[in-house]
Design an enzyme around this catalytic site. Structure first.
Site, PDB file in Angstrom:
ATOM      1  N   HIS A 210       1.562  10.400 -14.462  1.00 56.66           N
ATOM      2  CA  HIS A 210       2.229  10.301 -16.097  1.00 56.66           C
ATOM      3  C   HIS A 210       2.435  11.275 -16.117  1.00 56.66           C
ATOM      4  O   HIS A 210       3.446  10.899 -17.437  1.00 56.66           O
ATOM      5  CB  HIS A 210       1.495   9.529 -16.368  1.00 56.66           C
ATOM      6  CG  HIS A 210      -0.429   9.567 -16.735  1.00 56.66           C
ATOM      7  ND1 HIS A 210      -1.045  10.424 -16.067  1.00 56.66           N
ATOM      8  CD2 HIS A 210      -0.217  10.226 -18.236  1.00 56.66           C
ATOM      9  CE1 HIS A 210      -2.087  11.303 -16.341  1.00 56.66           C
ATOM     10  NE2 HIS A 210      -1.683  10.842 -18.101  1.00 56.66           N
TER      11      HIS A 210
HETATM   12  C1  UD1 Z   1      -1.264   9.536 -23.164  1.00 57.93           C
HETATM   13  C2  UD1 Z   1      -1.860  10.701 -23.459  1.00 57.93           C
HETATM   14  C3  UD1 Z   1      -1.963  11.417 -22.140  1.00 57.93           C
HETATM   15  C4  UD1 Z   1      -3.300  10.595 -20.611  1.00 57.93           C
HETATM   16  C5  UD1 Z   1      -2.379   9.708 -20.455  1.00 57.93           C
HETATM   17  C6  UD1 Z   1      -3.384   8.427 -19.885  1.00 57.93           C
HETATM   18  C7  UD1 Z   1      -0.866  11.534 -25.444  1.00 57.93           C
HETATM   19  C8  UD1 Z   1      -0.199  13.131 -26.051  1.00 57.93           C
HETATM   20  N1  UD1 Z   1      -0.985  11.564 -23.998  1.00 57.93           N
HETATM   21  O1  UD1 Z   1       0.016   9.591 -22.483  1.00 57.93           O
HETATM   22  O2  UD1 Z   1      -3.349  12.512 -22.403  1.00 57.93           O
HETATM   23  O3  UD1 Z   1      -3.306  10.817 -19.716  1.00 57.93           O
HETATM   24  O4  UD1 Z   1      -2.303   8.548 -21.848  1.00 57.93           O
HETATM   25  O5  UD1 Z   1      -2.409   6.985 -19.731  1.00 57.93           O
HETATM   26  O6  UD1 Z   1      -1.742  11.054 -26.121  1.00 57.93           O
HETATM   27  N2  UD1 Z   1       2.954   2.378 -22.849  1.00 57.93           N
HETATM   28  C9  UD1 Z   1       2.837   0.681 -22.648  1.00 57.93           C
HETATM   29  N3  UD1 Z   1       1.719   0.209 -22.404  1.00 57.93           N
HETATM   30  C10 UD1 Z   1       1.104   0.685 -22.527  1.00 57.93           C
HETATM   31  C11 UD1 Z   1       0.792   2.161 -23.147  1.00 57.93           C
HETATM   32  C12 UD1 Z   1       1.787   2.851 -23.438  1.00 57.93           C
HETATM   33  O7  UD1 Z   1       4.086  -0.067 -21.924  1.00 57.93           O
HETATM   34  O8  UD1 Z   1      -0.323   0.175 -22.978  1.00 57.93           O
HETATM   35  C13 UD1 Z   1       4.383   2.880 -22.643  1.00 57.93           C
HETATM   36  C14 UD1 Z   1       5.277   2.812 -23.674  1.00 57.93           C
HETATM   37  O9  UD1 Z   1       6.206   3.111 -23.050  1.00 57.93           O
HETATM   38  C15 UD1 Z   1       5.081   4.818 -24.008  1.00 57.93           C
HETATM   39  C16 UD1 Z   1       4.641   5.328 -22.031  1.00 57.93           C
HETATM   40  O10 UD1 Z   1       4.225   4.506 -21.981  1.00 57.93           O
HETATM   41  O11 UD1 Z   1       5.824   4.782 -24.251  1.00 57.93           O
HETATM   42  C17 UD1 Z   1       3.762   6.610 -23.064  1.00 57.93           C
HETATM   43  O12 UD1 Z   1       2.253   6.133 -23.728  1.00 57.93           O
HETATM   44  P1  UD1 Z   1       1.541   7.204 -24.451  1.00 57.93           P
HETATM   45  O13 UD1 Z   1       0.573   6.793 -25.725  1.00 57.93           O
HETATM   46  O14 UD1 Z   1       2.639   8.254 -25.647  1.00 57.93           O
HETATM   47  O15 UD1 Z   1       1.386   8.507 -23.671  1.00 57.93           O
HETATM   48  P2  UD1 Z   1       1.143   8.453 -21.975  1.00 57.93           P
HETATM   49  O16 UD1 Z   1       1.610   8.678 -21.260  1.00 57.93           O
HETATM   50  O17 UD1 Z   1       0.042   7.416 -21.944  1.00 57.93           O
END
Ligand code: UD1
Length: 387
Positions: A210
């Site tokens: 991820h």
């Molecule tokens: C975040 C953390 C990362 C951690 C990861 C675990 C930061 C900088 N990154 O990254 O350190 O390893 O979580 O999972 O805080 N999305 C969904 N549903 C959700 C959540 C996210 O669809 O419930 C999608 C969205 O398109 C979003 C993308 O995932 O834009 C990224 O989510 P985000 O929380 O920004 O970062 P992660 O990549 O999950």
């Protein structure tokens, strides 16, 4: 100290925070002197990324959910700060506890520090020395802001000392995530994803990906998945995909993966499926022949479980998983990942070793330190009141 209870506010935001805060909340709830308050920033919000962890970790529903959702890093961080700032102005806790290195961690730490509310950082001092990772900046800043720093491994103490953090603020307490893991292994389960997949122990591998560095460029992602698909011809690979990864695979139409639609795994292939629940994922890891990942927490969980882990990154902030555990850092080269995977599978495993204090009792070490610190602060405040 007066008669009111100590108000300790713990923050969860993203999936990896849940297994760190759940055992702490459970321990805090046992203490009559403490009023535990749980805040969810809403950084993760899908059922499979959030609520299922609350259910399986038996964590109380959050007292407050800030509902921030997704966004660019700076927007998400700013929005968490805005909303958490409003909450803290109206509900001033005696201490704010943040965990790990996600955007919610640094955002809430900064707000609390600005409001002169002491901050405790769980999983302090880890460093990858790779500032292109948002998590590295989040770690450095949070440690700088924290009044209490709880560490999981020796390396953290060296980094914090190098950065001039006073050693009396730093406590080696072990690993809260392992508290959750130990508790989960004790929960008997009849049905699991692995039983639905009909996978016998050590007949399959597990993949998670991820990190932006691995998934945001569709060409690199395609090369990685092609390599893993070659391994999967010999050993089925189970790939519970993070939503961001699944979205990129879908948009780029990458064909190396097979979409799992339920039922047994009847063919060796790279099987992509929705994010697994906590207990299903632990069970999958525990019985895997090999785990390949770019996650931080998975490196630690596989070490505890004694399962070989190949970390698809150029570095790790968790070196104890390499020096004492089962982890190997392979870099971000698909061919190297494939070669290393072929080197690992089918081999006898060395005896399992567990890093110091990864014993399932970290929460019991943390709570007295949190309480003691809050009590001293309250006493100091009381002394300042003139009459
Ligand atoms: C975040 C953390 C990362 C951690 C990861 C675990 C930061 C900088 N990154 O990254 O350190 O390893 O979580 O999972 O805080 N999305 C969904 N549903 C959700 C959540 C996210 O669809 O419930 C999608 C969205 O398109 C979003 C993308 O995932 O834009 C990224 O989510 P985000 O929380 O920004 O970062 P992660 O990549 O999950």
């Amino acid at each position: 100290m007066g008669s009111s209870r100590i108000r300790i506010m713990s923050i969860v935001g993203a999936r990896p925070n849940m297994m760190k805060i759940a055992p702490l909340m459970a321990e805090l709830r046992l203490d009559r002197d403490v009023e535990p308050i749980l805040v969810h920033t809403g950084q993760h919000y899908d059922y499979s990324m959030s609520q299922v962890f609350f259910d399986q970790l038996r964590m109380p529903q959050p007292d407050f959910n800030l509902g921030v959702g997704s966004g660019k890093h700076h927007e998400q961080t700013a929005e968490i700060m805005r909303r958490f700032g409003e909450l803290v102005e109206s509900h001033r806790p005696d201490m704010v506890v943040v965990a790990g290195d996600v955007n919610s961690t640094v955002a809430c730490a900064l707000v609390a520090a600005r409001e002169s509310i002491p901050v405790a950082h769980v999983e302090a001092g880890l460093r990858s020395f790779d500032r292109s990772m948002p998590e590295e900046l989040n770690r450095i800043l949070t440690d700088r802001l924290a009044d209490l720093l709880f560490t999981t491994e020796e390396s953290a103490h060296l980094h914090l000392a190098d950065e001039g953090i006073a050693p009396e603020k730093v406590f080696f307490v072990g690993n809260l995530m392992i508290d959750s893991l130990v508790a989960a292994l004790r929960q008997p389960r009849e049905l699991s994803l692995r039983s639905e997949l009909e996978l016998q122990p050590r007949t399959y591998a597990v993949l998670t990906l991820h990190r932006p560095a691995n998934v945001d460029d569709p060409l690199h992602l395609a090369a990685t998945l092609d390599a893993v698909a070659r391994l999967a011809k010999r050993l089925p690979v189970i790939f519970p995909a993070h939503p961001r990864t699944a979205a990129i695979i879908g948009a780029a139409g990458l064909s190396a993966v097979r979409a799992w639609r339920g039922g047994p795994i009847d063919e060796p292939a790279l099987w992509m499926m929705p994010p697994a629940s906590y207990l299903d994922f632990l069970d999958l890891m525990q019985h895997a022949e090999l785990v390949m990942t770019d996650s931080g927490g998975v490196q630690e969980e596989t070490t505890y479980l004694g399962v070989p882990c190949l970390t698809y990154r150029n570095n790790t902030e968790r070196p104890v998983t390499v020096s004492e555990g089962t982890n190997q850092v392979v870099g971000c080269d698909p061919d190297r990942l494939l070669n290393m995977a072929f080197n690992v599978i089918g081999k006898r495993r060395p005896a399992r070793t567990v890093p110091p204090l990864w014993d399932g009792r970290a929460a019991g070490r943390i709570v007295p330190i949190l309480k003691g610190s809050c009590e001293r602060n309250l006493d100091r405040e009381a002394e300042r009141v003139p009459f």
